[in-house]
Design an enzyme around this catalytic site. Structure first.
Site, mmCIF file in Angstrom:
data_model
loop_
_atom_site.group_PDB
_atom_site.id
_atom_site.type_symbol
_atom_site.label_atom_id
_atom_site.label_comp_id
_atom_site.label_asym_id
_atom_site.label_seq_id
_atom_site.Cartn_x
_atom_site.Cartn_y
_atom_site.Cartn_z
ATOM 1 N N ARG A 177 -12.636 11.224 3.513
ATOM 2 C CA ARG A 177 -12.128 10.024 2.835
ATOM 3 C C ARG A 177 -12.657 9.957 1.405
ATOM 4 N NH1 ARG A 177 -9.998 11.028 6.618
ATOM 5 N NH2 ARG A 177 -9.516 9.818 8.459
ATOM 6 N N SER A 252 -7.793 0.987 8.624
ATOM 7 C CA SER A 252 -9.215 1.134 8.947
ATOM 8 C C SER A 252 -10.057 0.657 7.770
ATOM 9 C CB SER A 252 -9.537 2.594 9.264
ATOM 10 O OG SER A 252 -8.811 3.030 10.390
ATOM 11 N N GLU A 348 -13.940 1.399 3.366
ATOM 12 C CA GLU A 348 -12.922 2.308 2.835
ATOM 13 C C GLU A 348 -12.160 1.711 1.651
ATOM 14 O OE1 GLU A 348 -10.204 4.648 5.003
ATOM 15 O OE2 GLU A 348 -11.514 4.921 6.739
#
Length: 352
Positions: A177, A252, A348
């Site tokens: 990520r 998420s 995130e």
């Protein structure tokens, strides 16, 4: 099968009135306004916008689908609304197709288009919200595949000079990520297109537990084809994750933490049921959703913000939540997870 490259389109930026509302441009559905905003339909329009006197001295922020941002305030700067369109097969050789998509293309629609054109390879990443241009920044991933595994190159504009720069996959410095564009290149480059390498020697990637279960339930003898994997991924995501058009969210909210093996061994002694995935480098990835669920957060509410009742990894806007509400909820979750497991969760989405 192909459409025009965004660089070939002659278009000027479309400017909007001061105080432009951003609610429709973020999937959390948070109310916020931009001091200045313009829509970008072509690379030439991007360069023109960044050189416009109205933008002089203003901080710039790029918004695609708004699926990876938490707006905490009005933005006192220039928001570039990326609307570049175009997708085409650049070339092919004996081993792969090379497919380019403009930054403003909807990611899921692009994945579906590649399958319809007979070019599998991205099906595990179906139904991830957002645009193609955002995909390399976050190095999106799901169900056993990361975008980095299919990325051939990224095309970007350097903000200060207007120069077009091509980055190969290695130069993108992809991580979990993570990427060059999320770190050093974040304010320096604006992505305008991405080229993907889709291998002709396709094999199904169906080892992820939820995906394998969904494929078994759907039946079919032998190995699944790419369309079956695509359909199963869509079904799993729809069953677990709320539609942001109905319930505001950014997917998420936390990364799955990766810890060193000795820390994991000690943790497993105390928590034998912990969900984990051994990594190639010896470290261990933990399921953030499981950690959050064990701390009792699934379904809990903080004012208009909440943890989704079916997926503890997803924070939602129940209607009228502010960015501050979302971040306060996230901080409370982080505190409890670290207190119980000694593991720090990392957010995130970008906070703005």
């Amino acid at each position: 099968m192909s459409t025009a490259h965004p660089a070939a389109i002659d278009s000027s930026p479309v400017w909007f009135a001061a105080g432009y509302p951003l609610r429709a441009h973020n999937t959390f559905g948070i109310e916020a306004r931009a001091r200045l905003a313009c829509r970008i339909d072509a690379e030439a329009a991007l360069t023109e916008a960044m050189r416009d006197p109205r933008a002089a001295g203003l901080t710039t922020f790029v918004l695609g689908g708004g699926s990876n941002v938490v707006l905490t305030r009005d933005f006192d700067g220039l928001v570039l609304l990326m609307a570049l369109r175009g997708r085409r097969v650049v070339r092919e050789d004996a081993d792969a197709w090379y497919v380019e998509a403009a930054a403003g293309e909807n990611w899921h629609d692009f994945v579906a288009w590649t399958l319809e054109a007979g070019m599998p390879g991205l099906e595990n990443l179906a139904l991830i919200p957002g645009t193609v241009g955002a995909a390399p920044i976050q190095n999106i991933g799901a169900y056993g595949l990361e975008m980095a595994e299919r990325c051939a190159s990224v095309r970007a504009i350097e903000a200060t000079t207007g120069a077009v720069v091509e980055f190969d996959a290695a130069q993108c410095a992809f991580g979990y990520r993570d990427s060059f564009f999320k770190r050093e290149g974040r304010a320096r480059y604006v992505i305008t297109a991405v080229t993907f390498r889709l291998p002709k020697a396709w094999q199904p990637n169906a080892g992820y537990a939820d995906l394998a279960r969904a494929l078994d339930e759907r039946g079919g003898a032998g190995e699944p084809d790419a369309r079956a994997v695509f359909d199963a991924v869509v079904a799993v995501r729809r069953a677990k994750l709320p539609d942001p058009r109905v319930l505001g969210n950014a997917g998420s909210f936390f990364k799955n933490p990766v810890i060193e093996a000795p820390q994991f061994d000690a943790l497993r002694e105390r928590e034998p049921q912990i969900v984990s995935y051994r990594q190639a480098d010896g470290r261990v990835k933990l399921a953030a959703g499981w950690l959050i669920d064990q701390c009792g957060w699934k379904g809990r509410v903080l004012r208009a913000a909440a943890v989704h009742e079916r997926q503890a990894l997803v924070l939602v806007n129940r209607g009228g939540a502010t960015g501050a509400d979302i971040l306060e909820l996230a901080q409370a979750i982080r505190h409890d997870v670290e207190a119980r497991f000694g593991v720090a969760l990392e957010q995130e989405p970008v906070s703005l």
